[in-house]
Scaffold this active site. Sequence first.
Site, PDB file in Angstrom:
ATOM      1  N   LYS A  88       0.833  -1.211   0.000  1.00 43.78           N
ATOM      2  CA  LYS A  88       0.000   0.000   0.000  1.00 43.78           C
ATOM      3  C   LYS A  88       0.864   1.257   0.000  1.00 43.78           C
ATOM      4  O   LYS A  88       0.615   2.193  -0.761  1.00 43.78           O
ATOM      5  CB  LYS A  88      -0.941  -0.017   1.212  1.00 43.78           C
ATOM      6  CG  LYS A  88      -1.933  -1.170   1.189  1.00 43.78           C
ATOM      7  CD  LYS A  88      -2.928  -1.094   2.318  1.00 43.78           C
ATOM      8  CE  LYS A  88      -2.286  -1.301   3.673  1.00 43.78           C
ATOM      9  NZ  LYS A  88      -1.723  -2.662   3.832  1.00 43.78           N
ATOM     10  N   THR A  89       1.876   1.294   0.848  1.00 41.32           N
ATOM     11  CA  THR A  89       2.766   2.457   0.879  1.00 41.32           C
ATOM     12  C   THR A  89       3.525   2.594  -0.432  1.00 41.32           C
ATOM     13  O   THR A  89       3.701   3.700  -0.956  1.00 41.32           O
ATOM     14  CB  THR A  89       3.751   2.331   2.051  1.00 41.32           C
ATOM     15  OG1 THR A  89       3.026   2.259   3.286  1.00 41.32           O
ATOM     16  CG2 THR A  89       4.688   3.530   2.098  1.00 41.32           C
ATOM     17  N   ASP A 133      -1.500   7.027   6.070  1.00 42.49           N
ATOM     18  CA  ASP A 133      -1.405   5.618   6.433  1.00 42.49           C
ATOM     19  C   ASP A 133      -2.277   5.342   7.654  1.00 42.49           C
ATOM     20  O   ASP A 133      -2.442   6.216   8.523  1.00 42.49           O
ATOM     21  CB  ASP A 133       0.054   5.266   6.721  1.00 42.49           C
ATOM     22  CG  ASP A 133       0.305   3.769   6.691  1.00 42.49           C
ATOM     23  OD1 ASP A 133      -0.595   3.024   6.246  1.00 42.49           O
ATOM     24  OD2 ASP A 133       1.394   3.339   7.102  1.00 42.49           O
ATOM     25  N   THR A 182      -5.598  -1.160   6.950  1.00 41.52           N
ATOM     26  CA  THR A 182      -5.652  -2.614   7.084  1.00 41.52           C
ATOM     27  C   THR A 182      -7.022  -3.079   7.558  1.00 41.52           C
ATOM     28  O   THR A 182      -7.278  -4.275   7.594  1.00 41.52           O
ATOM     29  CB  THR A 182      -4.594  -3.098   8.091  1.00 41.52           C
ATOM     30  OG1 THR A 182      -4.787  -2.420   9.338  1.00 41.52           O
ATOM     31  CG2 THR A 182      -3.182  -2.799   7.572  1.00 41.52           C
ATOM     32  N   ARG A 241       6.647  -8.103   1.765  1.00 42.77           N
ATOM     33  CA  ARG A 241       7.505  -7.584   2.840  1.00 42.77           C
ATOM     34  C   ARG A 241       8.208  -8.731   3.559  1.00 42.77           C
ATOM     35  O   ARG A 241       9.411  -8.659   3.854  1.00 42.77           O
ATOM     36  CB  ARG A 241       6.680  -6.764   3.830  1.00 42.77           C
ATOM     37  CG  ARG A 241       7.510  -6.192   4.984  1.00 42.77           C
ATOM     38  CD  ARG A 241       6.621  -5.466   5.960  1.00 42.77           C
ATOM     39  NE  ARG A 241       6.009  -4.290   5.343  1.00 42.77           N
ATOM     40  CZ  ARG A 241       4.974  -3.636   5.860  1.00 42.77           C
ATOM     41  NH1 ARG A 241       4.419  -4.066   6.986  1.00 42.77           N
ATOM     42  NH2 ARG A 241       4.480  -2.582   5.251  1.00 42.77           N
TER      43      ARG A 241
END
Length: 376
Positions: A88-89, A133, A182, A241
Site C-alpha cells: 500500500k505504501t 497511512d 488494514t 515484505r
Amino acid sequence: MTAGWSDAGAGRDEGWADGSFDATARIVDAGSDTDERQVEAALRPKRLEDFPGQTRVREQLGLVLKAARRRGTPPDHVLLSGPPGLGKTTLAMIVASELEQPIRITSGPAIQHAGDLASVLSSLAEGEVLFLDEIHRMSRSAEEMLYLAMEDFRVDVIIGKGPGATAIPLELPPFTVVGATTRAGLLPAPLRDRFGFTGHLDYYAAADLVTILHRSARLLGLEADEDGIAEIALRSRGTPRIANRLLRRVRDWAQVHGEDRVTHIAARRALELFDVDERGLDRLDRAVLEALCRRFNGGPVGLSTLAVAVGEEPDTVETVAEPYLVREGFMIRTPRGRAASGLAWEHLGLTPPLDAQSMWSATLPIDDAGGGRFEG
C-alpha cells in the site's frame, strides 16, 4: 523518482512541524536511517509497470492516473486496503511518481486533532499527494475536517471559543489523498464515499513472489538459484515484505557460511534457523497451534485463554497469528472460541482425539433433497 522530489525534500530531514514529512527525505536522505530501512526503500518499485502482482488493482489504478495526466488535473482520491506488507505504501509513492508530484506522508495516529490536519492541509501545494497511512485511526474531529477538504478543497479554521468563535474558510489547492488501511470496515461511510477509487490488495501467489524475489536479489547484487528463490517464496505467507525480509536473512546465512549465492540448501537451513517452517509458520503460529492441540485437546478455547497459554497479548494473537492460520485452514473460529482443524494436527505430526475428529466432520449429500450439513 523525479528530480522534483529531491528538490522538494531538501532541508526537510526533520519533517514538518505538523508531524508529516516528504517522501524524498525518507528515501534520499536515508543515511540517518538504519541499514534495514535503506534496503527496504531501495527495493520499492518506483513505477507502476514495475509493480508485480495485484494485476486488477494495477490496471485500474493505471487507468485512473493516465486519464488524470491527460486532463492535466489531479486524479480522484485513492483508498488502498488490505493486510500489512502487500504494497500500500509503495503504491502511494508510485502514484506520486507517476504524476511527477511530491508526496507528503503522515498517519492516522499522528492526527488526533483537527488542528493537526489543518496544518498539514494548509501547507500542500497544487497537485501534491497526501498519503494517510492507517487512515481508520484518525480522530473523529479530523475526519470531519477531511470530508470538506477532500470534496470542496477548503477547510474551516475556527478562531476563538464559545459564542464569539468565528469560522474562517481557507481555500486549498487541488490535491490527491491516498489513504491506506488494514481495516477498511472501520472507516465511516462518509469518508469511504469520498474516495473516487478503492483498491483492495490480496495476498500474492507464489509465482508473483518469485518475480519479486528475483528483482530484489538483483538490486541487492545477490546471485540466487531458482530453487532457493522458490523455497523462500513458499515460506513468505503471500506477503512481499516478508519475502524480502527472508531473502535478506538467507543472504546473511549464506555470507556467514562462506557461500556466494542463495541456494536451496542455504534457504532451507537459514529459514530453519529463524523458525520459519515449510508452510511459513513462525514461532508464534506454532505456539498457538501446539497450545490448541496439546493443552486444550483441539479446542474450542477462548482467545484470552489461548493468549495466556502462549504468553502473548490477545490482540497479538488475534491480529498477528490468527489471520494467516485461519486463511490457511489451520484454525477455526467458532462462537465458543478457537479450534484446531485436522490440518493443524497433521502439520504438528499429532493424532487428533476421536471427539475432535467427529466435532468437525462434515457430510455433504449430493441428492436433491439435502444440502450440506455438519454432524457430530
